[in-house]
Design an enzyme around this catalytic site. Sequence first.
Site, PDB file in Angstrom:
ATOM      1  N   CYS A  53       0.819  -1.218   0.000  1.00 46.89           N
ATOM      2  CA  CYS A  53       0.000   0.000   0.000  1.00 46.89           C
ATOM      3  C   CYS A  53       0.857   1.274   0.000  1.00 46.89           C
ATOM      4  O   CYS A  53       1.883   1.359   0.676  1.00 46.89           O
ATOM      5  CB  CYS A  53      -0.924   0.006   1.215  1.00 46.89           C
ATOM      6  SG  CYS A  53      -2.039   1.420   1.243  1.00 46.89           S
ATOM      7  N   CYS A 101       0.578   4.550   6.981  1.00 44.04           N
ATOM      8  CA  CYS A 101      -0.056   4.427   8.305  1.00 44.04           C
ATOM      9  C   CYS A 101       0.893   3.653   9.232  1.00 44.04           C
ATOM     10  O   CYS A 101       1.226   2.493   8.950  1.00 44.04           O
ATOM     11  CB  CYS A 101      -1.385   3.698   8.177  1.00 44.04           C
ATOM     12  SG  CYS A 101      -2.430   4.381   6.879  1.00 44.04           S
ATOM     13  N   CYS A 146       0.437  -0.143  10.264  1.00 40.26           N
ATOM     14  CA  CYS A 146      -0.100  -1.130   9.312  1.00 40.26           C
ATOM     15  C   CYS A 146       0.942  -2.052   8.708  1.00 40.26           C
ATOM     16  O   CYS A 146       1.950  -1.599   8.139  1.00 40.26           O
ATOM     17  CB  CYS A 146      -0.863  -0.406   8.207  1.00 40.26           C
ATOM     18  SG  CYS A 146      -1.746  -1.566   7.143  1.00 40.26           S
ATOM     19  N   CYS A 186     -17.103  -8.169   4.880  1.00 41.23           N
ATOM     20  CA  CYS A 186     -16.347  -6.940   4.616  1.00 41.23           C
ATOM     21  C   CYS A 186     -15.089  -7.237   3.811  1.00 41.23           C
ATOM     22  O   CYS A 186     -14.239  -8.017   4.237  1.00 41.23           O
ATOM     23  CB  CYS A 186     -15.982  -6.279   5.946  1.00 41.23           C
ATOM     24  SG  CYS A 186     -15.065  -4.748   5.706  1.00 41.23           S
ATOM     25  N   CYS A 236     -19.941  -4.967   2.924  1.00 40.74           N
ATOM     26  CA  CYS A 236     -19.130  -3.861   3.423  1.00 40.74           C
ATOM     27  C   CYS A 236     -17.810  -3.901   2.667  1.00 40.74           C
ATOM     28  O   CYS A 236     -17.343  -4.976   2.288  1.00 40.74           O
ATOM     29  CB  CYS A 236     -18.895  -4.043   4.929  1.00 40.74           C
ATOM     30  SG  CYS A 236     -17.800  -2.789   5.627  1.00 40.74           S
ATOM     31  N   CYS A 291     -19.163   2.989   8.281  1.00 40.86           N
ATOM     32  CA  CYS A 291     -18.474   2.252   9.341  1.00 40.86           C
ATOM     33  C   CYS A 291     -17.205   3.047   9.585  1.00 40.86           C
ATOM     34  O   CYS A 291     -16.352   3.141   8.697  1.00 40.86           O
ATOM     35  CB  CYS A 291     -18.170   0.839   8.858  1.00 40.86           C
ATOM     36  SG  CYS A 291     -17.093  -0.074   9.987  1.00 40.86           S
ATOM     37  N   ARG A 293     -18.131  -1.886  17.444  1.00 42.63           N
ATOM     38  CA  ARG A 293     -17.468  -3.175  17.165  1.00 42.63           C
ATOM     39  C   ARG A 293     -16.142  -3.307  17.897  1.00 42.63           C
ATOM     40  O   ARG A 293     -15.249  -2.474  17.743  1.00 42.63           O
ATOM     41  CB  ARG A 293     -17.257  -3.354  15.662  1.00 42.63           C
ATOM     42  CG  ARG A 293     -16.633  -4.732  15.348  1.00 42.63           C
ATOM     43  CD  ARG A 293     -16.618  -5.060  13.859  1.00 42.63           C
ATOM     44  NE  ARG A 293     -17.929  -4.909  13.294  1.00 42.63           N
ATOM     45  CZ  ARG A 293     -18.211  -4.092  12.279  1.00 42.63           C
ATOM     46  NH1 ARG A 293     -17.272  -3.399  11.711  1.00 42.63           N
ATOM     47  NH2 ARG A 293     -19.437  -4.004  11.834  1.00 42.63           N
TER      48      ARG A 293
END
Length: 332
Positions: free
Chosen positions: A58, A62, A65, A102, A133, A193, A269
């Site tokens: 990616c 972040c 991650c 998801c 999702c 979400c 959640r």
Amino acid sequence: MTRDLAIPRHDWTLEEVEALFEQPFMELVFRAAEVHRRTFDPSEIQLSRLLSIKTGGCAENCGYCSQSASFDTGLKAEKLMDTQAVLAEAMAAKAGGADRFCMGAAWRELKDRDTPKLAAMISGVKALGLETCATLGMLTADQARQLKDAGLDYYNHNLDTGPDYYADVVTTRTWQDRLETLKHVRDAGMSTCCGGIVGMGEARRDRAGLLHALATLPAHPDSLPVNALVPVTGTPLGDRVKREGEIDPIEFVRTVAVARLVCPRAMVRLSAGRETMSPEMQALCFLAGANSIFVGDRLLTTANPDADADTRLFNQLDLRPMTPERAGAPLQ
Ligand code: SAM
Ligand code: DTB
Ligand code: SF4
């Protein structure tokens, strides 16, 4: 004036949210449990299943991650999965009791060239009778509409932390970028979400800042994931937590309780991090208002409790899966 906490408000101040955190722990959990009972059946937990449809490589950085190309975490990047393979996983998720599926992709943003394939996956999953999702990074308004037309019910796009700590977590995008995608999702008519991560070295004020931001969005998130940082070796924030120690679990429960109080109708959640949480800790989180989890032994790239562990947990705590009709439709 005493306010009825079960009625959603959008005018929270940061100071008010911080004051909720400052309450004596037993008071806070009691109040959150009270609000939870007025909106939901506290014995019911909504079950979602995650699948990483595009793993690793990616472009964002972040700091938590495993999938960022900026860090060496030992993760092998993979290309976008085939639609049929995704549908086979969705069928298995349904057979395993999940009502929401998801699909997560390690993308900075969705590319127009991938949108038709995503649309095919979404309509295929929807046709299986599952709620759909996806979490695919930033979306344009047009892409959001296309995904909605394909049958996408929810879009996950987290704010992750409070605005003052944001640049300590990621520098390849801004807080404002996140808000824009959330707007496109809402405008397209999808449910949102949106939540964050606890335990990244942030201060309590940042946790309050995150929840304040969520509670003052034009619409509260329909699902509000509270992730406990899964410390991944090779990521700046994971390595830091391994050096400096993890957040106090009671502070995590406080965050869940405040989330329940400021977004009383959201599905809160208990997301990443359950693998290392004791049954007692998870019980406290459910008492404090969490009413949704991810099931299945994998999240995206890290472990989650397996079906046996969750069956045991539900038996111990007398919990049962929420029926799909009830998920997303609070009692009052
Ligand atoms: N790339 C998309 C994005 O960032 O929106 C979707 C996938 S991303 C992995 C989804 C969310 O997973 C992140 O927003 C973050 O909140 C959560 N997450 C990622 N790594 C995590 C970790 N190590 N511990 C806890 N939560 C994590
Ligand atoms: C969310 O808030 N948590 C999920 C989901 N949305 C996509 C992801 C958790 C990922 C945990 C780290 C991993 O497995 O890579
Ligand atoms: Fe990419 Fe999402 Fe991971 Fe950030 S959290 S590096 S955007 S996959």
